[in-house]
Design an enzyme around this catalytic site. Structure first.
Site, PDB file in Angstrom:
ATOM      1  N   ASP A  32       0.830  -1.203   0.000  1.00 53.10           N
ATOM      2  CA  ASP A  32       0.000   0.000   0.000  1.00 53.10           C
ATOM      3  C   ASP A  32       0.873   1.266   0.000  1.00 53.10           C
ATOM      4  O   ASP A  32       2.096   1.186   0.056  1.00 53.10           O
ATOM      5  CB  ASP A  32      -0.964  -0.013   1.196  1.00 53.10           C
ATOM      6  CG  ASP A  32      -0.244  -0.348   2.498  1.00 53.10           C
ATOM      7  OD1 ASP A  32       0.868   0.171   2.704  1.00 53.10           O
ATOM      8  OD2 ASP A  32      -0.779  -1.149   3.293  1.00 53.10           O
ATOM      9  N   ASP A 101       0.754   6.071 -13.433  1.00 51.38           N
ATOM     10  CA  ASP A 101       0.435   5.215 -14.572  1.00 51.38           C
ATOM     11  C   ASP A 101      -0.935   5.657 -15.089  1.00 51.38           C
ATOM     12  O   ASP A 101      -1.925   5.615 -14.354  1.00 51.38           O
ATOM     13  CB  ASP A 101       0.384   3.761 -14.088  1.00 51.38           C
ATOM     14  CG  ASP A 101       0.792   2.781 -15.159  1.00 51.38           C
ATOM     15  OD1 ASP A 101       0.342   2.956 -16.303  1.00 51.38           O
ATOM     16  OD2 ASP A 101       1.524   1.838 -14.849  1.00 51.38           O
ATOM     17  N   ASP A 198      -0.109   3.710 -20.494  1.00 50.78           N
ATOM     18  CA  ASP A 198      -0.359   2.324 -20.853  1.00 50.78           C
ATOM     19  C   ASP A 198      -0.801   2.211 -22.316  1.00 50.78           C
ATOM     20  O   ASP A 198      -1.615   3.008 -22.781  1.00 50.78           O
ATOM     21  CB  ASP A 198      -1.484   1.813 -19.932  1.00 50.78           C
ATOM     22  CG  ASP A 198      -1.620   0.312 -19.949  1.00 50.78           C
ATOM     23  OD1 ASP A 198      -0.655  -0.378 -19.598  1.00 50.78           O
ATOM     24  OD2 ASP A 198      -2.719  -0.180 -20.315  1.00 50.78           O
ATOM     25  N   GLU A 239       4.047   3.470 -23.219  1.00 53.11           N
ATOM     26  CA  GLU A 239       4.242   2.048 -23.525  1.00 53.11           C
ATOM     27  C   GLU A 239       3.681   1.832 -24.920  1.00 53.11           C
ATOM     28  O   GLU A 239       2.528   2.169 -25.183  1.00 53.11           O
ATOM     29  CB  GLU A 239       3.484   1.184 -22.522  1.00 53.11           C
ATOM     30  CG  GLU A 239       3.749  -0.291 -22.744  1.00 53.11           C
ATOM     31  CD  GLU A 239       2.664  -1.195 -22.188  1.00 53.11           C
ATOM     32  OE1 GLU A 239       2.991  -2.334 -21.837  1.00 53.11           O
ATOM     33  OE2 GLU A 239       1.485  -0.772 -22.130  1.00 53.11           O
ATOM     34  N   HIS A 311       6.932  -4.946 -14.660  1.00 53.73           N
ATOM     35  CA  HIS A 311       5.938  -5.808 -13.996  1.00 53.73           C
ATOM     36  C   HIS A 311       5.316  -6.827 -14.941  1.00 53.73           C
ATOM     37  O   HIS A 311       4.507  -7.636 -14.510  1.00 53.73           O
ATOM     38  CB  HIS A 311       4.846  -4.917 -13.404  1.00 53.73           C
ATOM     39  CG  HIS A 311       4.110  -4.155 -14.475  1.00 53.73           C
ATOM     40  ND1 HIS A 311       4.709  -3.136 -15.209  1.00 53.73           N
ATOM     41  CD2 HIS A 311       2.863  -4.286 -14.972  1.00 53.73           C
ATOM     42  CE1 HIS A 311       3.842  -2.675 -16.075  1.00 53.73           C
ATOM     43  NE2 HIS A 311       2.713  -3.354 -15.964  1.00 53.73           N
ATOM     44  N   ASP A 312       5.631  -6.759 -16.224  1.00 55.81           N
ATOM     45  CA  ASP A 312       5.052  -7.698 -17.198  1.00 55.81           C
ATOM     46  C   ASP A 312       6.057  -8.751 -17.645  1.00 55.81           C
ATOM     47  O   ASP A 312       5.734  -9.562 -18.529  1.00 55.81           O
ATOM     48  CB  ASP A 312       4.594  -6.935 -18.454  1.00 55.81           C
ATOM     49  CG  ASP A 312       3.372  -6.069 -18.196  1.00 55.81           C
ATOM     50  OD1 ASP A 312       2.590  -6.407 -17.293  1.00 55.81           O
ATOM     51  OD2 ASP A 312       3.201  -5.061 -18.898  1.00 55.81           O
TER      52      ASP A 312
HETATM   53  C1  NOJ Z   1       0.179  -3.105 -20.271  1.00 51.91           C
HETATM   54  C2  NOJ Z   1       0.412  -3.259 -18.804  1.00 51.91           C
HETATM   55  O1  NOJ Z   1       1.786  -3.094 -18.542  1.00 51.91           O
HETATM   56  C3  NOJ Z   1      -0.113  -4.619 -18.423  1.00 51.91           C
HETATM   57  O2  NOJ Z   1       0.259  -4.987 -17.113  1.00 51.91           O
HETATM   58  C4  NOJ Z   1      -1.615  -4.609 -18.600  1.00 51.91           C
HETATM   59  O3  NOJ Z   1      -2.120  -5.904 -18.395  1.00 51.91           O
HETATM   60  C5  NOJ Z   1      -2.003  -4.159 -20.016  1.00 51.91           C
HETATM   61  N1  NOJ Z   1      -1.236  -3.049 -20.504  1.00 51.91           N
HETATM   62  C6  NOJ Z   1      -3.457  -3.765 -20.060  1.00 51.91           C
HETATM   63  O4  NOJ Z   1      -3.650  -2.550 -19.381  1.00 51.91           O
END
Ligand code: NOJ
Length: 533
Positions: A32, A101, A198, A239, A311-312
């Site tokens: 948090d 974000d 995003d 992104e 994070h992906d």
């Molecule tokens: C990219 C983000 O980095 C990812 O974590 C997310 O699932 C997708 N966009 C959809 O928002």
């Protein structure tokens, strides 16, 4: 030559936080905002001066915050708006910046806009989303299956490029553009210093070309968000699926007033055939892509976002270096390869302690929607063990395990039950252990960032590559005025390295070298100032 605004951005060193997994302050098992505040001194001491927080707004969490149900409120699990105000104040007190974000392509279907929209064709929100009587094309969701879903209340299909509960906003509707401008303005008023945006390429669709993104109005929409007076000083990183420099220039050339830079993803394919399939590889493939983007961005007066993890993605060191016996060497060598280049460094949480991919024996240990859906798909054509091996390799949860702070209960992340099982190597890889080790990844990062900040050569200094594509190492220089620094990063085998100039004793080295020239151990690196003639 970069303009003044962009040169200023080169001083930013960003640390990316996945709030759910960073630090839990109230024992509910979920990280948090107050937890982040508790760790600000750890981050400041590391040498970062900006945080990018993955989404913190209200969300049902089908995609962990990337499914927003209210852009102007904080997710209950993360705290309150007062906590966010406190975080912004605590950051600014420490001369640190905040990057939010922004998720402009889709909302949660729980968002009021969608709930109104589905009620019928004649309310103010009816055109906020893409609605069709028949499925208009074969677009697929990034999480598998059709990107179109029937809504019985409205009696039409809507577009969801991601989960069924993430409905794509219709940017052709000027009211959507206005609504997203209001979101940006709200957060500017709150004091944020920048945005990570995003899937920015998806906000303009091209139905004629059957292309879900990079549509004809993309630049107009980006400009509508960030070309406005109040947004011009923000740092914005999109992104995007951009793959070439001309395309990047169309987004980031300073005079266009769109974005400051982009996350370009081609190096994410290092060490893998696809997201869930490993491919034998080494640091060479990463080096070659880094060199290409350094040279091309320099030619176009642009700068790249320097990142290897987020994070992906499963950690880069687990794919193309040694995350076992030479984990410390690999983590530090990779940092020297990347973070002394020209651009803005992005460090993903845990990278600074050399965190690796994790491993589990059951799919029940995973939470991520993409991983679970991929697993189900794999199981249709292969034995479950094989499917699980793929998930262990590529799952986004590799990056989303709770941050391991120490060897205490739940690695010091929470006093409650963590929302997702801890990292499988948390006893071995945690901040306390790293900081007390003789060889500490954190302390190497600290020294590297100090060096980077102290010398202009590492900011706007010219980049030159000295190694060739066949070399099993990477040597590059950064020069500013009459000062040149050399960065030598060896790869997986022992090598004798000769430099074409004399150097001072290394100012940075992961294995305490005394000279920049000579024999290098696997993954050994050194950074030294070139002696003036
Ligand atoms: C990219 C983000 O980095 C990812 O974590 C997310 O699932 C997708 N966009 C959809 O928002």
């Amino acid at each position: 030559m970069l303009n003044e605004k962009y040169r200023g951005f080169l001083r930013w060193v960003v640390y990316q936080i996945y709030p759910r997994s960073f630090m839990d302050s109230n024992g509910d098992g979920i990280g948090d905002l107050q937890g982040i505040i508790q760790k600000l001194d750890y981050l400041k001491a590391l040498g970062v001066n900006a945080l990018w927080l993955c989404p913190c707004c209200q969300s049902p969490n089908d995609d962990n915050g990337y499914d927003i149900s209210d852009y102007l409120d904080i997710m209950d699990e993360f705290g309150t708006m007062a906590d966010m105000d406190a975080l912004i104040a605590a950051l600014h007190e420490r001369s640190m910046k905040l990057i939010m974000d922004l998720v402009p392509n889709h909302t949660s279907t729980a968002h009021r806009w969608f709930q109104e929209s589905r009620k019928g064709r004649d309310n103010p929100y009816s055109d906020f989303y893409y609605w069709f009587d028949e499925i208009p094309n074969d677009w697929q969701s990034a999480f598998r299956g059709s990107a179109w879903e029937y809504d019985a209340l409205r009696g039409q299909y809507y577009l969801h490029s991601f989960a069924v509960s993430q409905a794509d906003l219709n940017w052709e509707n000027p009211a959507v553009v206005q609504a997203m401008q209001d979101v940006v303005d709200f957060w500017i008023q709150k004091g944020v210093d920048g945005f990570r945006i995003d899937v920015i390429d998806m906000i303009s669709k091209d139905f004629e070309k059957n292309q879900n993104g990079f549509g004809p109005r993309l630049h107009e929409f980006i400009h509508a968000l960030f070309g406005r007076e109040q947004a011009r000083l923000l740092f914005t990183v999109g992104e995007s699926g951009v793959q070439d420099i001309d395309e990047m220039a169309r987004h980031c050339a300073a005079e266009r007033q769109e974005l400051s830079t982009l996350f370009v993803f081609d190096h994410m394919e290092c060490g893998r055939a696809d997201k869930f399939t490993p491919r034998q590889d080494t640091l060479r493939s990463l080096r070659d892509l880094l060199v290409r983007w350094q040279q091309e961005t320099e030619k176009h007066d642009l700068f790249p976002a320097l990142f290897s993890d987020n994070h992906d993605q499963a950690p880069m060191i687990s794919r193309i270096a040694d995350d076992q016996a030479l984990r410390y060497e690999s983590a530090t060598d990779l940092a020297a390869m990347l973070y002394l280049l020209k651009g803005v460094p992005f460090i993903y949480q845990g990278q600074e302690i050399g965190r690796t991919a994790a491993h589990y024996d059951s799919i029940d240990c995973f939470d991520d929607i993409e991983s679970i859906r991929a697993y189900r798909g794999f199981c249709e054509t292969m034995p479950p063990e094989e499917a699980l091996a793929k998930i262990n390799f590529g799952s986004r949860d590799n990056a989303r395990r709770p941050m391991a702070w120490d060897t205490g209960k739940n690695s010091g992340f929470t006093t409650g039950t963590p929302w997702i099982p801890l990292h499988s190597r948390d006893r071995e890889i945690n901040a306390a252990r790293d900081l007390s080790a003789k060889r500490s990844v954190y302390r190497f990062y600290q020294a590297l960032l100090r060096l980077r900040t102290a010398h202009d050569a590492f900011l706007d200094g010219a980049f030159r590559v000295l190694s060739s594509a066949d070399d099993p190492f990477f040597i590059y220089t950064r020069s500013w005025k009459d000062e040149t620094w050399v960065i030598v990063c060896n790869f997986e085998s022992r090598q004798k390295i000769r430099l074409p100039f004399g150097c001072e004793a290394p100012a940075l080295s992961n294995l305490c070298r005394h000279a920049a020239d000579g024999e290098y151990l696997p993954y050994e690196c050194a950074v030294a100032r070139v002696k003036k003639q």
